[in-house]
Scaffold this motif. Structure first.
Motif, PDB file in Angstrom:
ATOM      1  N   PHE A 272       9.174 108.889   9.142  1.00 58.28           N
ATOM      2  CA  PHE A 272       8.171 108.350   8.230  1.00 58.28           C
ATOM      3  C   PHE A 272       8.047 106.852   8.486  1.00 58.28           C
ATOM      4  O   PHE A 272       8.996 106.097   8.253  1.00 58.28           O
TER       5      PHE A 272
ATOM      6  N   HIS B 239       6.647 104.484   7.042  1.00 55.56           N
ATOM      7  CA  HIS B 239       6.656 103.542   5.919  1.00 55.56           C
ATOM      8  C   HIS B 239       8.038 103.423   5.279  1.00 55.56           C
ATOM      9  O   HIS B 239       8.204 102.693   4.317  1.00 55.56           O
TER      10      HIS B 239
ATOM     11  N   TYR C   1      15.554 110.810   2.599  1.00 57.03           N
ATOM     12  CA  TYR C   1      14.336 111.474   2.113  1.00 57.03           C
ATOM     13  C   TYR C   1      14.589 112.857   1.508  1.00 57.03           C
ATOM     14  O   TYR C   1      14.130 113.158   0.413  1.00 57.03           O
TER      15      TYR C   1
ATOM     16  N   ALA D 175       4.559 117.101  -3.498  1.00 61.47           N
ATOM     17  CA  ALA D 175       5.501 116.061  -3.064  1.00 61.47           C
ATOM     18  C   ALA D 175       5.110 115.535  -1.696  1.00 61.47           C
ATOM     19  O   ALA D 175       5.189 114.330  -1.441  1.00 61.47           O
ATOM     20  N   VAL D 176       4.683 116.426  -0.802  1.00 63.46           N
ATOM     21  CA  VAL D 176       4.230 115.993   0.523  1.00 63.46           C
ATOM     22  C   VAL D 176       3.100 114.988   0.362  1.00 63.46           C
ATOM     23  O   VAL D 176       3.081 113.927   0.997  1.00 63.46           O
TER      24      VAL D 176
ATOM     25  N   ARG E  77       4.474 111.641  -1.424  1.00 57.42           N
ATOM     26  CA  ARG E  77       5.528 110.882  -0.738  1.00 57.42           C
ATOM     27  C   ARG E  77       5.154 110.499   0.692  1.00 57.42           C
ATOM     28  O   ARG E  77       5.717 109.564   1.243  1.00 57.42           O
ATOM     29  N   VAL E  78       4.245 111.262   1.299  1.00 56.86           N
ATOM     30  CA  VAL E  78       3.922 110.979   2.705  1.00 56.86           C
ATOM     31  C   VAL E  78       2.437 110.621   2.878  1.00 56.86           C
ATOM     32  O   VAL E  78       2.094 109.524   3.307  1.00 56.86           O
TER      33      VAL E  78
ATOM     34  N   PRO F 225       1.084 107.408   0.627  1.00 63.57           N
ATOM     35  CA  PRO F 225       1.511 106.075   1.081  1.00 63.57           C
ATOM     36  C   PRO F 225       0.974 105.697   2.457  1.00 63.57           C
ATOM     37  O   PRO F 225       0.666 104.527   2.701  1.00 63.57           O
TER      38      PRO F 225
END
Lengths: 368, 215
Positions: free
Chosen positions: A94, A96, A105, B126-127, B130-131, B134
């Protein structure tokens, strides 16, 4: 402790391609080997639950991850509950999140999750890099983070997609060793996709050869390379330069082979003098010598006379087939810009050197 | 007088932007990640307010929210000629900009990262949070700013469906129109300068969000 076991039997039809394979994997490293487009990645994705096969069954120990059979009850556990660690080809860190947050995570937001992530980061030798972002890391460091993250929830199964393709040779070797150690330590079922012969040899207990979505052969790595079950398997493995030789002598730093009248020098590797062993001569390590230039270093050994049989130009390399004085045919590979000034027409007489690093004794391994 | 229009404009713009961001991001996600039959028709309908005359958009809104329309039939409320109608008018014309921005931003997020999150135990929401969110952040913020600027500047559809009632539905663009009608150029200049300035600031912010300029 009961041995872990993953059984995969899947069928998936796409317009241009059908994947159809069944495999049983234990606590070992199974290398899934094949050209691009052969269905390697799709197999991993099916196991992880990222794609859904049309039919089949995926069972981990006694738990059904996926089952779809005509007449039977359908099971399709979502990826998030399968507990399968996945190291993606490009690592998929990821961007970020810092190294520590990437590893953390999949863990809870509580302090025990943090502690576990810190430990893992330390174990993987990433402690000083914990606060960095992925783009500030080298390829090898990124790979370590990806493995640490995939292991964070302590999975039984670890899937790796071309884990070494972006790394330098020296680094590859170290990471292969590390991965091996991890597999043993954590009793992991590891499936590793690669199209590199080197990776397959260094990493795999067993090798599964995949082509056009079908398994060609499964067996101990050495066995498969030495005795391909079919022409298709041999083609996928691209093995031509396999011969038999006698071990003349073996010392701590050096092995001498006797190959039908020619003496070859190879780096030290486990072997017993007097044995007849299969040897593999990496085509990349067959170098053609310029008659007017001194052959230094690695090229000073294993010099032989050869005759050019044919030259095949591929997109980014040339395959040169040679006939040797002892009657064997050998294949050399090199970048397409190599040997531009040499006469490589059919029948031309040349001198070659087999770089000793490229000589590998293939070991007998028990088939399982 | 002008202050009231300013406050109404802010109120309408804020509420409309919140609606547009939620609906536009959801639609952008759908367009970027899901393939379904009729996707092009769906997209075309969302984009329509970009090309339709404001009067046509206003007419649709009148029929939809007005007397005898489906909203009155279902909920028994008629929002026509209230500030809420101005919110919907602004939202409808700003929505295509948000959808475009969200779709582009979400397409820029590598789906492999979302798959990685799934294998790491994330549910679909959540995917996203959280991904996807952002990583699409810059594009989504740019879309939000652009949508807000467009909502603030909405005139035609607002006039038709919310009217031009000072202190109730009169927003800054409508106020400028009245001021010019009344040859009150001093006030008009002031408000025109204000709206121009806000537009400029919006685009400067959007430009700064472009990752290509920061590297």
């Amino acid at each position: 402790m009961k041995e872990r076991r993953l059984t995969v039997d899947i069928h998936r039809r796409l317009p241009s391609f059908t994947l159809d394979l069944s495999l049983e994997v234990k606590e070992e490293v199974l290398v899934l080997f094949g050209p691009s487009g052969s269905g390697k990645t799709m197999t991993l994705e099916s196991i992880a639950g990222l794609v859904t096969p049309d039919q089949g069954e995926i069972i981990l120990d006694d738990e059904v991850l996926f089952r779809r059979r005509t007449g039977g009850e359908h099971v399709n556990m979502p990826a998030r509950r399968r507990g399968v660690g996945y190291v993606f080809q490009s690592y998929a860190l990821f961007p970020h999140l810092t190294v520590l947050d990437n590893v953390r995570y999949p863990l809870g937001r509580d302090s025990s999750g943090r502690e576990r992530a810190v430990n893992l980061v330390g174990q993987m030798g990433l402690a000083q890099l914990a606060g960095r972002l992925p783009h500030q890391l080298s390829g090898g460091q990124q790979q370590r983070v990806a493995i640490a993250r995939a292991l964070a929830r302590d999975p039984e199964v670890l899937l790796l997609d071309e884990p070494f393709s972006a790394l330098d040779p020296g680094l590859r070797e170290r990471l292969r060793t590390d991965l091996r150690a991890l597999q043993l330590e954590r009793r992991l079922i590891v499936i590793c996709v690669t199209h590199s012969v080197e990776d397959a040899f260094a990493l795999g207990d067993r090798l599964a050869v995949l082509r056009d979505g079908e398994l060609q052969q499964v067996g101990a790595v050495g066995d498969v390379f030495r005795r391909p079950s079919s022409m298709q398997a041999a083609e996928v493995l691209a093995i031509r330069n396999i011969f038999h030789a006698h071990v003349a002598s073996a010392t701590a730093d050096h092995v001498t082979l006797e190959w039908d009248g020619l003496e070859l020098h190879a780096p030290a590797q486990p072997s017993t003098p007097g044995d007849t062993v299969p040897i593999y001569i990496a085509p990349e390590d067959v170098k053609i010598l310029y008659p007017d230039r001194p052959a230094l270093g690695g090229l000073a050994v294993n010099q032989l006379d050869a005759t050019v049989l044919s030259v095949e130009n591929r997109r980014d390399m040339r395959i040169i087939r040679l006939s040797l004085e002892n009657g064997h045919e050998l294949e050399a590979r090199g970048a397409s810009y190599f040997y531009q000034e040499l006469d490589l027409s059919q029948g031309a007489s040349i001198r070659i050197s087999l770089r000793s690093e490229g000589l590998r004794i293939l070991h007998e391994e028990e088939s399982s | 007088m002008g202050w009231q229009a300013f406050l109404i404009s802010i109120q309408v713009t804020v509420v409309a932007t919140v609606m547009v961001v939620i609906v536009g991001t959801a639609a952008g996600l759908l367009l970027a990640r899901v393939r379904f039959p009729g996707i092009h028709v769906f997209e075309a309908v969302l984009m329509l307010p970009l090309v339709l005359p404001p009067s046509v958009v206003g007419y649709y809104l009148l029929r939809f929210f007005g007397a005898g329309g489906p909203i009155e039939g279902l909920f028994g409320v008629n929002i026509v000629f209230t500030w809420v109608a101005a919110v919907f008018a602004s939202a409808i014309v700003a929505l295509p900009l948000m959808v475009q921005a969200a779709r582009t931003a979400i397409r820029g997020v590598d789906p492999v990262l979302e798959n990685a999150a799934r294998t790491l135990g994330d549910s679909e929401p959540a995917v996203f949070f959280r991904v996807t969110l952002p990583l699409a952040r810059r594009g989504l913020i740019a879309g939000t700013v652009l949508s807000a600027a467009r909502a603030l500047g909405e005139f035609g559809a607002t006039l038709m469906v919310a009217g031009n009632i000072p202190g109730s539905t009169q927003t800054l663009p409508l106020f400028v129109y009245d001021a010019v009608q009344n040859q009150d150029y001093g006030v008009a200049n002031l408000v025109v300068a204000l709206l121009t300035g806000m537009g400029l600031v919006s685009f400067i912010i959007i430009g700064r969000l472009d990752p290509a300029r920061n590297k």
